[in-house]
Design an enzyme around this catalytic site. Structure first.
Site, mmCIF file in Angstrom:
data_model
loop_
_atom_site.group_PDB
_atom_site.id
_atom_site.type_symbol
_atom_site.label_atom_id
_atom_site.label_comp_id
_atom_site.label_asym_id
_atom_site.label_seq_id
_atom_site.Cartn_x
_atom_site.Cartn_y
_atom_site.Cartn_z
ATOM 1 N N SER A 134 21.496 -0.243 56.435
ATOM 2 C CA SER A 134 22.909 0.104 56.315
ATOM 3 C C SER A 134 23.075 1.593 56.032
ATOM 4 O O SER A 134 22.238 2.219 55.375
ATOM 5 C CB SER A 134 23.502 -0.692 55.151
ATOM 6 O OG SER A 134 24.733 -0.152 54.759
ATOM 7 N N TYR A 190 22.930 -4.114 45.761
ATOM 8 C CA TYR A 190 22.895 -4.444 47.192
ATOM 9 C C TYR A 190 22.348 -3.260 47.995
ATOM 10 O O TYR A 190 21.405 -3.397 48.780
ATOM 11 C CB TYR A 190 24.310 -4.802 47.695
ATOM 12 C CG TYR A 190 24.433 -4.668 49.191
ATOM 13 C CD1 TYR A 190 23.901 -5.624 50.040
ATOM 14 C CD2 TYR A 190 25.045 -3.537 49.765
ATOM 15 C CE1 TYR A 190 23.978 -5.474 51.417
ATOM 16 C CE2 TYR A 190 25.126 -3.384 51.132
ATOM 17 C CZ TYR A 190 24.591 -4.352 51.955
ATOM 18 O OH TYR A 190 24.649 -4.190 53.322
ATOM 19 N N LYS A 205 18.634 -2.479 50.289
ATOM 20 C CA LYS A 205 18.479 -1.925 51.641
ATOM 21 C C LYS A 205 17.454 -0.787 51.615
ATOM 22 O O LYS A 205 16.588 -0.686 52.489
ATOM 23 C CB LYS A 205 19.823 -1.432 52.195
ATOM 24 C CG LYS A 205 20.809 -2.544 52.498
ATOM 25 C CD LYS A 205 20.327 -3.447 53.628
ATOM 26 C CE LYS A 205 21.214 -4.643 53.867
ATOM 27 N NZ LYS A 205 20.597 -5.682 54.707
#
Ligand code: UDP
Length: 340
Positions: A126, A151, A155
């Site tokens: 992302s 989160y 990544k």
């Protein structure tokens, strides 16, 4: 025919990628634990592609035994790993859930790929890894910034796990695709985003407001240092995004990789502000949206958009759909869900 395993293949991005892979002539194996979706998109994929026999395995990649079994029962040429939790806010309130699931499932996929001769691993990353960029647009060489959420951190860590694994184990090689803001739905309106509860993301909130499921869209902040004061993002059409995966898989399977680990930005290269997006949605769908200006949302970056040159050149991929087409598809999907 080459077979691609799509982990998390019943979800929003995974289902669109499955369609594009099948249409490009790949065999696809879908696996999903269904923790954040139902069978709507899987059924939609079967309808769009006419593949009523599309194989589906319900399993969690956190389960190493099940992961190993999957890789030993199927000959898998490439794996695209989507299976992960993705709610930023929830990751802040329950970080162990995110670290536990997102890291373990990817480690297990890598272990199994390595053990069973599946060389090619594609990780869904992302643009969140860039944080608040100092220079725009961001290239793959732009520095990653410390993550503001567990989160986002998963990544970054998964990218590092892939990089280090590729460096250590000659059995595997990998590509990380850094997505900007995926929006829209398949033109058939048979698959799309299915947020659980109140949507966190802008476009699902807009479509739910337009259909009457939400009262009013809050635009989070109009005092940012941008041309109209609202945040700018690079909204990438979901079908365009899905096609980038097909190009990346082909690059691996056709032996075109220049390095064993490669990273590509997947975006349009065009910034769009929240206000511009809201106006475009109203115009193309010929409706009025109930919205208000609200305080800034903590953790939001002011502006980020991609320099997609590397993906354009090396993957032979380019975003093709216009913002209007994409926003019309998002609205068609919302209406499909509402049975209208
Ligand atoms: N946004 C908004 N109202 C909402 C949801 C999002 O104004 O209900 C804004 C948000 O502040 C950001 C942009 O829309 O500027 C995109 O947010 P989203 O959560 O979709 O993606 P992000 O870029 O945060 O990953």
């Amino acid at each position: 025919m080459k077979r691609v395993l799509v982990s998390g293949g019943a979800g929003f991005i995974g289902s669109h990628v499955t369609v594009e892979l099948i249409e490009a002539g790949y065999d696809v194996l879908v696996a999903d634990d269904m923790s954040n979706c139902d069978l709507t998109c899987y059924e939609g994929v079967k309808k769009i592609t006419g593949r009523d026999d599309l194989p589906f395995v319900k399993m969690s990649f956190c389960d190493m035994e099940a992961t190993d079994k999957l890789f030993s029962e199927w000959k898998i040429d490439a794996v695209i790993h989507f299976a992960a939790f993705k709610a930023v806010g929830e990751s802040v309130s329950d970080p162990l859930k995110y670290y536990g699931n997102n890291l373990q499932s990817f480690i297990n996929v890598l272990e199994a790929a390595k053990a069973h001769g599946c060389r090619n691993v594609l990780f869904s990353s992302s643009a969140t890894v860039y944080g608040e960029p100092e220079e725009l647009p961001v290239t793959e060489k732009s520095p990653r910034q410390p993550s503001t959420s567990p989160y986002g951190n998963t990544k970054q860590i998964c990218e590092d796990i892939l990089r280090d694994s590729v460096a250590a184990y000659p059995q595997i090689r990998g590509i990380a695709l850094r997505y900007f803001n995926p929006i829209g739905a398949h033109p058939s309106a048979l698959i799309g985003e299915l947020p659980r509860g109140v949507p966190n993301n802008l476009v699902p909130f807009i479509t739910q407001t337009a259909i009457g499921r939400r009262e009013c869209l809050s635009i989070f902040g109009d005092d940012y240092p941008t041309p109209d004061g609202t945040c700018q993002r690079d909204y990438i059409d979901i079908v365009d995004l899905a096609r980038a995966h097909v190009c990346a898989v082909a690059r691996m399977l056709d032996e075109k990789m220049e390095q064993e680990y490669e990273i590509f930005n997947v975006g349009t290269g065009r910034p769009l502000s929240v206000m511009e997006l809201v106006n475009a949605f109203q115009k193309v769908n010929n409706l009025k949206l109930n919205y208000k200006i609200a305080p800034r949302r903590p953790g939001d970056v002011t502006a980020i958009w991609a320099d997609p040159t590397l993906a354009n050149e090396k993957l032979g991929w380019k975003a093709t759909r216009t913002t209007e087409e994409t926003l019309a598809s998002a609205w068609a999907w919302e209406k499909h869900l509402a049975g209208k």
